[in-house]
Design a protein around this motif. Structure first.
Motif, mmCIF file in Angstrom:
data_model
loop_
_atom_site.group_PDB
_atom_site.id
_atom_site.type_symbol
_atom_site.label_atom_id
_atom_site.label_comp_id
_atom_site.label_asym_id
_atom_site.label_seq_id
_atom_site.Cartn_x
_atom_site.Cartn_y
_atom_site.Cartn_z
ATOM 1 N N LYS A 1 0.758 -1.212 -0.055
ATOM 2 C CA LYS A 1 0.081 0.016 0.090
ATOM 3 C C LYS A 1 0.913 1.180 0.054
ATOM 4 C CE LYS A 1 -4.062 -1.894 2.475
ATOM 5 N NZ LYS A 1 -4.807 -1.990 3.840
ATOM 6 N N GLU B 1 -8.157 7.361 -4.254
ATOM 7 C CA GLU B 1 -8.684 7.992 -5.381
ATOM 8 C C GLU B 1 -9.591 8.823 -4.997
ATOM 9 O OE1 GLU B 1 -8.991 5.026 -8.400
ATOM 10 O OE2 GLU B 1 -7.198 4.902 -8.757
ATOM 11 N N PRO C 1 1.320 5.339 -7.868
ATOM 12 C CA PRO C 1 0.063 4.513 -8.163
ATOM 13 C C PRO C 1 -0.087 4.447 -9.714
ATOM 14 C CG PRO C 1 -0.367 6.735 -7.719
ATOM 15 C CD PRO C 1 0.989 6.649 -7.543
ATOM 16 N N ARG D 1 -7.416 1.411 -2.876
ATOM 17 C CA ARG D 1 -7.124 2.088 -3.987
ATOM 18 C C ARG D 1 -8.435 3.244 -4.242
ATOM 19 N NH1 ARG D 1 -8.763 2.086 -9.909
ATOM 20 N NH2 ARG D 1 -9.829 -0.074 -9.718
ATOM 21 N N ASN D 2 -9.673 2.885 -4.177
ATOM 22 C CA ASN D 2 -10.882 3.638 -4.172
ATOM 23 C C ASN D 2 -11.127 4.688 -3.316
ATOM 24 O OD1 ASN D 2 -11.937 2.321 -6.447
ATOM 25 N ND2 ASN D 2 -13.173 0.875 -5.391
ATOM 26 N N TRP E 1 2.414 1.464 -3.431
ATOM 27 C CA TRP E 1 1.482 2.021 -4.576
ATOM 28 C C TRP E 1 1.137 3.726 -4.247
ATOM 29 C CZ3 TRP E 1 -3.314 4.069 -4.059
ATOM 30 C CH2 TRP E 1 -3.990 3.998 -5.329
ATOM 31 N N LYS E 2 1.073 3.741 -3.083
ATOM 32 C CA LYS E 2 0.567 5.288 -2.705
ATOM 33 C C LYS E 2 1.592 6.343 -3.252
ATOM 34 C CE LYS E 2 -1.618 8.328 0.452
ATOM 35 N NZ LYS E 2 -2.122 8.630 1.875
ATOM 36 N N ASP F 1 -3.051 -1.084 -11.027
ATOM 37 C CA ASP F 1 -4.170 -1.185 -10.290
ATOM 38 C C ASP F 1 -3.815 -2.216 -8.894
ATOM 39 O OD1 ASP F 1 -5.841 0.300 -11.738
ATOM 40 O OD2 ASP F 1 -6.462 -1.600 -13.137
ATOM 41 N N ILE F 2 -3.759 -1.648 -7.904
ATOM 42 C CA ILE F 2 -2.879 -2.404 -6.721
ATOM 43 C C ILE F 2 -3.678 -3.572 -6.373
ATOM 44 C CG2 ILE F 2 -4.232 -1.028 -5.114
ATOM 45 C CD1 ILE F 2 -2.073 -1.198 -3.185
ATOM 46 N N GLU F 3 -4.889 -3.635 -6.819
ATOM 47 C CA GLU F 3 -5.893 -4.797 -6.482
ATOM 48 C C GLU F 3 -5.288 -6.084 -7.125
ATOM 49 O OE1 GLU F 3 -8.101 -2.480 -9.359
ATOM 50 O OE2 GLU F 3 -7.185 -2.062 -7.583
#
Length: 69
Positions: free
Chosen positions: A11, A43, A18, A39-40, A14-15, A21-23
């Motif tokens: 996390k 964002e 980004p 992620r949602n 990714w932050k 798509d991290i998932e």
């Protein structure tokens, strides 16, 4: 199964960058729902911040009514 520390490190990484798509990160499939929610959330926060900055700038320029957020 990845350790909780691995998920939290993912996390953070990714932050900072980004670009994916991290998932969908390989090896973290069992955390798909958690990572998608993360992620949602991030964002949505970024959009809220961007909209606030855009509104402030439009006020400064005197075109507040012309900006659709």
């Amino acid at each position: 199964m990845k350790a909780r520390e691995d998920v939290e490190q993912l996390k953070k990484s990714w932050k900072y960058d980004p670009l994916w798509d991290i998932e969908c990160t390989e090896g973290f499939e069992e955390y798909y729902d958690e990572l998608l929610a993360y992620r949602n959330e991030i964002e949505a926060e970024e959009k809220k911040e961007w909209d606030a900055k855009l509104l402030q700038r439009s006020i400064e320029l005197g075109v507040e009514g012309n900006i659709k957020l």
